[in-house]
Design an enzyme around this catalytic site. Structure first.
Site, mmCIF file in Angstrom:
data_model
loop_
_atom_site.group_PDB
_atom_site.id
_atom_site.type_symbol
_atom_site.label_atom_id
_atom_site.label_comp_id
_atom_site.label_asym_id
_atom_site.label_seq_id
_atom_site.Cartn_x
_atom_site.Cartn_y
_atom_site.Cartn_z
ATOM 1 N N PRO A 182 2.421 3.324 -2.056
ATOM 2 C CA PRO A 182 2.115 4.522 -2.849
ATOM 3 C C PRO A 182 0.891 5.277 -2.306
ATOM 4 C CG PRO A 182 2.575 2.652 -4.280
ATOM 5 C CD PRO A 182 2.444 2.102 -2.891
ATOM 6 N N TYR A 183 -0.093 4.532 -1.814
ATOM 7 C CA TYR A 183 -1.276 5.165 -1.220
ATOM 8 C C TYR A 183 -0.893 5.975 0.021
ATOM 9 C CZ TYR A 183 -5.733 5.551 1.283
ATOM 10 O OH TYR A 183 -6.815 6.021 1.979
ATOM 11 N N PHE A 184 -0.042 5.388 0.858
ATOM 12 C CA PHE A 184 0.372 6.093 2.070
ATOM 13 C C PHE A 184 1.167 7.358 1.739
ATOM 14 C CE2 PHE A 184 -0.511 2.007 4.199
ATOM 15 C CZ PHE A 184 -1.233 2.477 5.278
ATOM 16 N N MET A 220 0.818 -1.213 0.000
ATOM 17 C CA MET A 220 0.000 0.000 0.000
ATOM 18 C C MET A 220 0.854 1.265 0.000
ATOM 19 S SD MET A 220 -3.394 -0.741 0.528
ATOM 20 C CE MET A 220 -4.070 0.464 1.712
ATOM 21 N N LYS A 270 -1.456 9.988 1.027
ATOM 22 C CA LYS A 270 -2.153 10.428 2.247
ATOM 23 C C LYS A 270 -1.207 11.241 3.137
ATOM 24 C CE LYS A 270 -5.898 9.622 3.126
ATOM 25 N NZ LYS A 270 -7.082 10.453 2.717
#
Lengths: 217, 217
Positions: free
Chosen positions: B128-130, B126, B133
């Protein structure tokens, strides 16, 4: 100055190593991702250090001893997905900024993208890439480092033209492109040119020699 | 307060609209992307405004008249690519922050992701998502807004448990998950709770009632 070139194996990075060697004023140190790249630079008589922008800030910092200035010209490139854009172009750049600060190094030159500062001008197809570059630039400019953010136009592989236009807000330049070797020359000329300290600018082929163009900033 | 809920049609957003309506203290205003979603909220007696996070800051700002607080709980979701993560979760969030500032609104609640503040804890798959965010959160916290950044654990669809643990640096909590409805209740309880002003925290199911948990921040 000893200049760490993050992304030395990229096209601009390779030109920059050559330009610095030729000029003889500063010493290039290549920051590269693969063992064989280390060897390639060492064979050319250039010090190279192995590092990975997907690793921790402290692991990047370990490669910054005896460095006086950092140039970030790494990029995930067009052949990988936007996951790598987030991990390398954004977070890798910011981690490099953080490692630079933590190392007590003051000077940082970022190779960004043309008009990455202005959302209204982002090409629709490339928008996610511009988001990453924009926030990396903003992070650097918001840091306490002595930065220069260079936003070159369309990169070409032709020989050096040697004259450029540099401006923080460029409208309707004669050319929207620039040879990669000329970007490297501008980076080299920026390193200790006070006119570029804490400046960000678009860069394309133009009419002034590089020194004059930078002194107009 | 009139509370603009950006991402009102998402799962947490829908709970938040219901919680605010039920409590009756604040008035939810749904910010949604599609005409049919506007109609769905209006049918429930909730004001809804049409906006698109991929559009300009000024077009987002146009939907912020008579708003006193903004909640950002939008996300590109798991079914789209990381291009949308860059455009929505990062740039869409930052544009919402900028539109909020430009509107003279002071209060902003961000729904982030568990431990998005700490790179060392990011799940490999995950990451890249973090990154997205994390930088949206940092941008908000670096703004002049009166922010609260809520970083909930694994989101579940079960009924409300109603007791939570909220902490800025959470190690080994009893639970790593939380029902979405409880996240909505914490957002609602945060809106005018001074203990949450300029705070960011991880949030999971715990032992304290929500008010007590927030007052411990």
């Amino acid at each position: 100055m000893n200049v760490l070139i993050v992304g030395a194996n990229g096209q601009i990075g390779q030109h920059l190593v050559d330009v610095l060697k030729e000029e003889g004023k500063h010493t290039p140190v290549a920051f590269v991702r693969k063992e064989e790249q280390v060897k390639q630079f060492e064979d050319k008589g250039v010090e190279a250090r192995l590092g990975n922008l997907e690793e921790s800030v402290s692991s990047i910092k370990e490669q910054m001893s005896d460095i006086d200035a950092v140039v970030f010209t790494a990029g995930s490139g067009g052949s990988t997905g936007y996951d790598k854009t987030l991990l390398i172009d954004l977070d890798g750049a910011v981690k490099t900024v953080e490692a630079t600060k933590a190392s007590g190094i003051d000077r940082f030159v970022m190779v960004s993208a043309f008009q990455a500062d202005d959302r209204d001008k982002w090409n629709e197809d490339m928008k996610p890439y511009f988001v990453a570059k924009h926030f990396a630039d903003m992070w650097l400019m918001d840091s306490s480092l002595n930065y220069t953010v260079i936003r070159p136009g369309l990169l070409e592989n032709e020989d050096s033209i040697g004259t450029v236009l540099a401006s923080d807000s460029m409208t309707d330049p004669d050319s929207y492109s620039i040879p990669r070797v000329d970007v490297a020359k501008v980076i080299a000329a920026s390193l200790d040119n006070e006119a570029t300290y804490k400046q960000s600018f678009d860069l394309v082929t133009g009419k002034d020699n590089i020194k004059d163009a930078l002194n107009k900033l």
